[in-house]
Design an enzyme around this catalytic site. Sequence first.
Site, PDB file in Angstrom:
ATOM      1  N   GLU A 101      14.454 -14.992   0.693  1.00 59.85           N
ATOM      2  CA  GLU A 101      14.810 -16.056   1.644  1.00 59.85           C
ATOM      3  C   GLU A 101      13.871 -17.253   1.471  1.00 59.85           C
ATOM      4  OE1 GLU A 101      14.232 -14.245   5.459  1.00 59.85           O
ATOM      5  OE2 GLU A 101      15.808 -12.748   5.119  1.00 59.85           O
ATOM      6  N   ASP A 143       0.834  -1.197   0.000  1.00 62.51           N
ATOM      7  CA  ASP A 143       0.000   0.000   0.000  1.00 62.51           C
ATOM      8  C   ASP A 143       0.877   1.259   0.000  1.00 62.51           C
ATOM      9  OD1 ASP A 143      -2.831   0.924   0.483  1.00 62.51           O
ATOM     10  OD2 ASP A 143      -1.883   1.866   2.214  1.00 62.51           O
TER      11      ASP A 143
HETATM   12  C1  GLC Z   1      -4.185   3.039  -0.543  1.00 61.94           C
HETATM   13  C2  GLC Z   1      -5.403   2.156  -0.441  1.00 61.94           C
HETATM   14  C3  GLC Z   1      -6.549   3.006   0.017  1.00 61.94           C
HETATM   15  C4  GLC Z   1      -6.228   3.566   1.368  1.00 61.94           C
HETATM   16  C5  GLC Z   1      -4.912   4.332   1.339  1.00 61.94           C
HETATM   17  C6  GLC Z   1      -4.422   4.599   2.726  1.00 61.94           C
HETATM   18  O1  GLC Z   1      -4.295   3.971  -1.522  1.00 61.94           O
HETATM   19  O2  GLC Z   1      -5.621   1.515  -1.659  1.00 61.94           O
HETATM   20  O3  GLC Z   1      -7.747   2.293   0.037  1.00 61.94           O
HETATM   21  O4  GLC Z   1      -7.238   4.434   1.795  1.00 61.94           O
HETATM   22  O5  GLC Z   1      -3.907   3.605   0.700  1.00 61.94           O
HETATM   23  O6  GLC Z   1      -3.934   3.425   3.318  1.00 61.94           O
END
Ligand code: GLC
Length: 552
Positions: A258, A207
């Site tokens: 790993e 993310d």
């Molecule tokens: C990313 C995710 C989104 C989230 C953001 C904060 O963009 O896809 O859904 O709100 O990160 O974590």
Amino acid sequence: MTTDEWWRTAVIYQVYPRSFQDSDGDGIGDLRGVTQRLPQLEQLGVDAVWLSPFMRSPQRDAGYDVADYMDVDPIFGTMGDFDALVGKAHELGLKVIVDMVPNHTSSDHEWFREALASRPGSAARERYIFRDGKGPHGEAPPNNWQSVFGGPMWDRVLDDGKPGQWYLHIFDSSQPDLNWENPWVHERFRDILRFWLDRGADGFRVDVAHGLVKQAGLPDYTPPEDGASMGGNEATEPYWGQPGVHEIWREWRDVLDEYDGDRALCAEAWVSPLERMAQWVRPGEFDQAFNFEYMFAAWTARDQRRIIDESLAAFQGVGAPSTWVLSNHDVIRHATRLGLPAALPQGEGIGPKSPFQPDVALGFRRARAATALMLALPGSAYLYQGEELGLPEVIDIPDEARQDPTWQRTKGKRYGRDGCRVPIPWEADAPAYGFSTSGRAWLPQPPDWARFARDRQEGVPGSTLELYKAALRLRRRKRLASGSVKWLNEWSRSRTVLAFRNRGVLVVTNLGRRPMSLPDGRLLLETESTHIGRNGKRMLPPDATVWLQATR
Ligand code: GLC
């Protein structure tokens, strides 16, 4: 590096667990629900599932606010449920990708609680980004940065009971950013990765992979007025795509290496142009990165062809496959987006009072055409749950039912992302369309969704579900994912046609307004009914794609 890793050609299906299948009747989907439905994903013909976050979380940003990275949130089940899910997936030949959220934790995470309870400058504070405020009493935020979800990127805390330091949060105030300058943070995440790899995860979707490193000194920055909130507007954005971030990914790569079995790393990194994005998938870093430029390419032959060519060149230039993606849990579903008269700014969402509304039928046709085009391209493709049913964005969610923090933080100015997160319909005549045994759903489902239910489409020729199944079957059989794009210039000269050959398959998309005659070839797949015209040629209607078996 080998070239036969599974992820190079994989179709990866995004499960948004809270909206996929609820097995215990609380109106929120869960891991047991996912496991129950895995056979249907295997029948659909995908290679892997990516699970949006299911770790312990207060759910202020639907799980993208993690309070414990090594446990399952009770609303989604238990660690035992996760193990069972992985076991079943592997039995069916499906890989499992876990969503990892390293840019920020939840403010409920014990690390952040410790930071709040500790003094400025203490080791616990150094895990996050705390700064003194500006002004004689530190009453103004340390800089002018604005959160992706609206409002300032800083919140002030109490020190010794009085207003004190400020902490940084790119997203909601309940999502404090971690301090990746701190080796302690690096170590914790290496442990977290190993925890999930040990339990059989086949990889991670990472993310906000472009957000972790902030420019030294945290200089003021104002993004362009109509800029993209997640970045990619310009080369120098002090909290997006800073060069130092690549060191982190090299470290993560070493952890994955790993393990046996080609564990995969996929970046959510909103950087542009594509050559810059390709730096994220250099050997020793990520395997894949979401191709957001492709996602947002305009529906014209020129733009589509340009992005496809640039993507293939940029990614292949560093030995990586391109990815292709049209929908996810953060954007307007493509069945609706492609029916809008103009693009809406990223993260804006669409609601009843939006300045323009979609042409629903047009969006639906185009979505099918776009998907069939996408699934014929070499590389790896991502599908978002429900797109195989042709689901549109839900526009008329009542204000009081909306849950996205974007909606709250902008006081209703931006609708946000709830419209693509509505629980999906499985059975037309069951309560909550089979999503939940109790008939409850955490976001209301539209009253007319029976027609999209999976059981209404199963085995029905021409249904979107059967179209996806056929495309995925053919893609596998013809090995399109490891093929190449050869443009058919005699057809592509028209400014409204895309035509290419991949292995023995001719793929033609009509982006014009009139039916067009097609090259010779046996019909393999059509997104709208073709017919034989007066000239004896097969005719392709507008906003449609066909796959033909080349005759020579
Ligand atoms: C990313 C995710 C989104 C989230 C953001 C904060 O963009 O896809 O859904 O709100 O990160 O974590």
